[in-house]
Design a protein around this motif. Structure first.
Motif, short mmCIF file in Angstrom:
data_model
loop_
_atom_site.label_atom_id
_atom_site.label_comp_id
_atom_site.label_asym_id
_atom_site.label_seq_id
_atom_site.Cartn_x
_atom_site.Cartn_y
_atom_site.Cartn_z
N GLN A 1 0.83 -1.20 0.00
CA GLN A 1 0.00 0.00 0.00
C GLN A 1 0.87 1.25 0.00
O GLN A 1 0.56 2.24 -0.68
CB GLN A 1 -0.91 0.00 1.23
N LEU A 2 1.96 1.22 0.75
CA LEU A 2 2.88 2.37 0.77
C LEU A 2 3.50 2.58 -0.61
O LEU A 2 3.64 3.73 -1.06
CB LEU A 2 3.98 2.12 1.80
N THR B 1 -9.72 3.34 -11.14
CA THR B 1 -10.56 2.48 -10.30
C THR B 1 -10.30 2.76 -8.83
O THR B 1 -9.23 3.24 -8.45
CB THR B 1 -10.29 0.99 -10.58
N TYR B 2 -11.29 2.44 -8.02
CA TYR B 2 -11.13 2.52 -6.57
C TYR B 2 -11.70 1.25 -5.96
O TYR B 2 -12.86 0.89 -6.23
CB TYR B 2 -11.87 3.74 -5.99
N THR B 3 -10.89 0.55 -5.19
CA THR B 3 -11.33 -0.67 -4.52
C THR B 3 -11.54 -0.37 -3.05
O THR B 3 -10.61 0.09 -2.36
CB THR B 3 -10.29 -1.79 -4.69
N VAL B 4 -12.74 -0.58 -2.57
CA VAL B 4 -13.06 -0.30 -1.17
C VAL B 4 -12.16 -1.16 -0.28
O VAL B 4 -12.15 -2.39 -0.42
CB VAL B 4 -14.54 -0.59 -0.87
N PRO B 5 -11.36 -0.55 0.59
CA PRO B 5 -10.38 -1.30 1.39
C PRO B 5 -11.02 -2.10 2.51
O PRO B 5 -12.17 -1.86 2.89
CB PRO B 5 -9.47 -0.20 1.94
N PRO B 6 -10.28 -3.07 3.05
CA PRO B 6 -10.80 -3.90 4.15
C PRO B 6 -11.20 -3.06 5.35
O PRO B 6 -10.52 -2.08 5.71
CB PRO B 6 -9.61 -4.81 4.49
N GLY B 7 -12.29 -3.44 5.97
CA GLY B 7 -12.71 -2.79 7.21
C GLY B 7 -13.31 -1.41 7.05
O GLY B 7 -13.60 -0.75 8.04
N ARG B 8 -13.51 -0.94 5.79
CA ARG B 8 -14.01 0.41 5.58
C ARG B 8 -15.13 0.44 4.54
O ARG B 8 -14.91 0.91 3.41
CB ARG B 8 -12.88 1.35 5.15
N PRO B 9 -16.30 -0.07 4.84
CA PRO B 9 -17.41 0.03 3.88
C PRO B 9 -17.63 1.49 3.47
O PRO B 9 -17.42 2.40 4.28
CB PRO B 9 -18.60 -0.51 4.68
N GLN C 1 -25.54 6.36 -11.82
CA GLN C 1 -24.33 7.03 -11.37
C GLN C 1 -24.20 6.91 -9.85
O GLN C 1 -25.15 6.58 -9.14
CB GLN C 1 -24.35 8.50 -11.76
N ILE C 2 -23.02 7.20 -9.38
CA ILE C 2 -22.71 7.17 -7.94
C ILE C 2 -22.15 8.53 -7.55
O ILE C 2 -21.30 9.09 -8.25
CB ILE C 2 -21.68 6.08 -7.62
N VAL C 3 -22.64 9.05 -6.44
CA VAL C 3 -22.08 10.28 -5.86
C VAL C 3 -21.59 9.93 -4.46
O VAL C 3 -22.34 9.36 -3.66
CB VAL C 3 -23.12 11.41 -5.80
N LEU C 4 -20.36 10.28 -4.18
CA LEU C 4 -19.78 9.98 -2.86
C LEU C 4 -18.96 11.16 -2.38
O LEU C 4 -18.66 12.10 -3.15
CB LEU C 4 -18.94 8.71 -2.93
N ASP C 5 -18.60 11.13 -1.13
CA ASP C 5 -17.76 12.17 -0.54
C ASP C 5 -16.30 11.80 -0.77
O ASP C 5 -15.84 10.76 -0.27
CB ASP C 5 -18.04 12.27 0.96
N PRO C 6 -15.54 12.60 -1.54
CA PRO C 6 -14.13 12.27 -1.79
C PRO C 6 -13.33 12.09 -0.51
O PRO C 6 -12.34 11.36 -0.48
CB PRO C 6 -13.63 13.48 -2.60
N GLY C 7 -13.78 12.75 0.57
CA GLY C 7 -13.07 12.62 1.83
C GLY C 7 -13.17 11.24 2.44
O GLY C 7 -12.41 10.89 3.35
N ASP C 8 -14.11 10.43 1.94
CA ASP C 8 -14.27 9.07 2.44
C ASP C 8 -13.37 8.08 1.71
O ASP C 8 -13.35 6.89 2.05
CB ASP C 8 -15.72 8.61 2.29
N LEU C 9 -12.64 8.55 0.70
CA LEU C 9 -11.79 7.65 -0.07
C LEU C 9 -10.41 7.55 0.57
O LEU C 9 -9.88 8.51 1.12
CB LEU C 9 -11.66 8.16 -1.51
N ASP C 10 -9.84 6.37 0.47
CA ASP C 10 -8.50 6.08 0.99
C ASP C 10 -7.56 5.97 -0.20
O ASP C 10 -7.79 5.18 -1.12
CB ASP C 10 -8.54 4.77 1.78
N ILE C 11 -6.51 6.74 -0.20
CA ILE C 11 -5.59 6.76 -1.33
C ILE C 11 -5.01 5.38 -1.61
O ILE C 11 -4.63 5.06 -2.73
CB ILE C 11 -4.48 7.80 -1.09
N GLY C 12 -4.96 4.53 -0.58
CA GLY C 12 -4.44 3.19 -0.78
C GLY C 12 -5.32 2.32 -1.64
O GLY C 12 -4.87 1.30 -2.17
N GLY C 13 -6.59 2.69 -1.81
CA GLY C 13 -7.50 1.90 -2.64
C GLY C 13 -7.52 2.32 -4.10
O GLY C 13 -8.22 1.71 -4.92
N LEU C 14 -6.75 3.36 -4.43
CA LEU C 14 -6.76 3.90 -5.79
C LEU C 14 -5.90 3.07 -6.72
O LEU C 14 -4.76 2.73 -6.40
CB LEU C 14 -6.26 5.34 -5.77
N GLY C 15 -6.45 2.75 -7.88
CA GLY C 15 -5.68 2.03 -8.89
C GLY C 15 -4.98 2.99 -9.83
O GLY C 15 -5.24 4.19 -9.83
N PRO C 16 -4.07 2.49 -10.66
CA PRO C 16 -3.38 3.35 -11.63
C PRO C 16 -4.34 3.81 -12.72
O PRO C 16 -5.33 3.14 -13.02
CB PRO C 16 -2.29 2.44 -12.20
#
Length: 479
Positions: free
Chosen positions: A251-252, A399-407, A434-449
């Motif tokens: 993830q790092l 892409t964004y993959t929802v990380p473990p433990g963080r629905p 479509q989907i609307v979400l709060d960008p603040g709820d996203l974890d940079i570790g779940g972001l794909g290239p």
């Protein structure tokens, strides 16, 4: 040898007055000096100057060894308090992997910053949070470490070192090294580093016992025994820590990839006067007047009228008129019912983006994988998701993959039709989910290239100058 050791000790603590007064002859004072330096604990609240300075001096051979022994002693003290605390062992792993001999001195110095902040997050985090998701529990500390790393890399001496190594992108290089460390991570490598530091500690303890008082010698012996106790447990305990640390390292590495894209995007675009730019509303209108593309209709009819009332469910993002930017008023981009949904860990979402500076990976509008797979062209995307060219230039997706433990909580529903400009009949149909979400709820570790959509970067058949534009580079907006 003693002169070098004396100089190294001086980095950490001033020499005792008795040592100076005795013209460097009072060995008992030297023993006390060594003992004082070995007692140095993790300073969890170092200033920027301290972090950068400590990283720089830790790259000096004997100073480096003392620094490493101090860290080992501090780790073992934490473990000694509770030998069954898995996360204290994880913190020890983060100390040991920064000392792998295969890492060059510059890389080792850079990674020591990141591992030190990761260790801080582990030692300060709650066990429940760490058990749920190590990366998420430590990500604030990691972000602080990234900022300190950037400050370290900005130092002229460090920049010269990078130049001598002929490294074009230091962040990409560090990401590669972190992945290499993750791949080679094993109990035998960790204990090998542990034993090397233990050997150095024995030498320091021997000096203290030979030169110091009996009481000081006893305390030094007790310290050595406490570290030896940790070593006797290490083979089994370190094995338990390998999996979470290996995941954390990967993830790092991904986070460093994104930092590389953001840092080098700014440099390239600053020198490229022909960088990608979206059309303005009036430009888009003029293009329609000349030759209407098939993804837009000139009917003035909104097939999917915008909903008139914002949903309000506690715990979900506020997309009403009182919501924060960029969520404010987002309910008007929906038609009909807006459903509050929770995406479980492992869910993959998609977002279409362009290479422009304003097209952030962590944006508000997304779609499910099923919806993305239905799209066969840019025409379908613009028409069904009602996206004007002046809003998003397309060409790439992330892409964004929802990380473990963080629905992930978000809103889902049909996209409303859109009218380009009042007084004109150009409309986009809408209707896709479509989907609307709060960008603040996203974890940079779940972001794909970023990847190419295959649709190109042109909307109206125009020639798009992409020379120097860093396409397929992540662009994460940091608050």
């Amino acid at each position: 040898m003693w002169d070098e050791l004396e100089n190294a000790l001086a980095w950490y603590a001033a020499a005792p007055g008795r040592w100076v007064d005795s013209a460097k002859q009072d060995l008992s004072a030297a023993a006390e000096w060594i003992w004082e330096v070995l007692q140095g604990d993790f300073n969890e609240e170092q200033t920027t100057a301290q972090v950068v300075t400590n990283t720089a001096i830790s790259m000096i051979p004997i100073v480096d060894q003392i620094c490493d022994v101090r860290d080992l002693v501090a780790n073992c003290r934490k473990i000694h308090d509770d030998t069954n605390n898995k996360w204290a062992w994880v913190a020890l792993v983060l100390t040991l992997i920064g000392l792998f001999p295969t890492l060059g001195s510059l890389v080792k110095g850079c990674l020591k910053i990141l591992f030190a902040y990761g260790r801080r997050g582990v030692l300060s985090g709650s066990r429940a949070a760490l058990d749920s998701d190590l990366w998420n529990a430590t990500r604030r500390s990691v972000e602080a470490g990234i900022r300190k790393l950037n400050e370290f890399l900005a130092r002229p001496a460090v920049r010269r070192a990078i130049s001598r190594l002929r490294v074009d992108n230091i962040y990409k290089h560090l990401a590669s090294e972190v992945r290499r460390v993750a791949a080679m991570l094993s109990v035998s490598r960790l204990t090998g580093v542990f034993d090397e530091l233990l050997g150095a500690l024995r030498k320091f303890v021997d000096m203290i016992q030979r030169w110091g008082s009996a009481a000081l010698g006893t305390r030094a012996g007790q310290l050595l025994e406490s570290v030896l106790r940790v070593r006797r447990l290490a083979n089994a305990k370190l094995a338990e820590a390998l999996a979470p640390v290996r995941h954390w390292l990967n993830q790092l590495a991904r986070r460093l990839d994104i930092e590389a894209d953001m840092q080098y995007r700014a440099l390239v675009n600053a020198r490229n006067p022909h960088a990608y730019a979206r059309p303005r509303v009036d430009d888009e209108l003029a293009q329609f007047e000349r030759a209407k593309p098939e993804w837009v209709d000139k009917t003035g009819r909104l097939r999917y009228e915008a909903t008139e009332r914002a949903p309000n469910v506690r715990g979900w993002p506020n997309i009403g008129e009182s919501g924060p930017r960029p969520l404010k008023g987002a309910f008007e981009t929906f038609h009909g019912n807006i459903n509050h949904v929770t995406y479980p860990p492992g869910t993959r979402l998609y977002r279409v983006v362009d290479p422009g500076r304003r097209s952030f990976d962590n944006g508000t509008f997304w779609m499910t994988e099923a919806e993305f797979r239905k799209l066969t062209s840019k025409t379908e995307w613009r028409r069904r998701f009602a996206v004007w060219a002046n809003w998003n230039g397309n060409g790439e997706y992330v892409t964004y993959t929802v990380p473990p433990g963080r629905p992930l909580r978000a809103w889902e529903g049909q996209a409303a039709s859109q009218q380009l400009k009042l007084g004109y009949d150009y409309v986009l149909e809408g209707g896709a989910r479509q989907i609307v979400l709060d960008p603040g709820d996203l974890d940079i570790g779940g972001l794909g290239p970023r990847r190419a959509t295959g649709w190109g970067y042109s909307d109206f058949g125009e020639s798009v100058g992409l020379v120097g534009v860093p396409t397929l580079k992540n662009n994460w907006y940091s608050q």
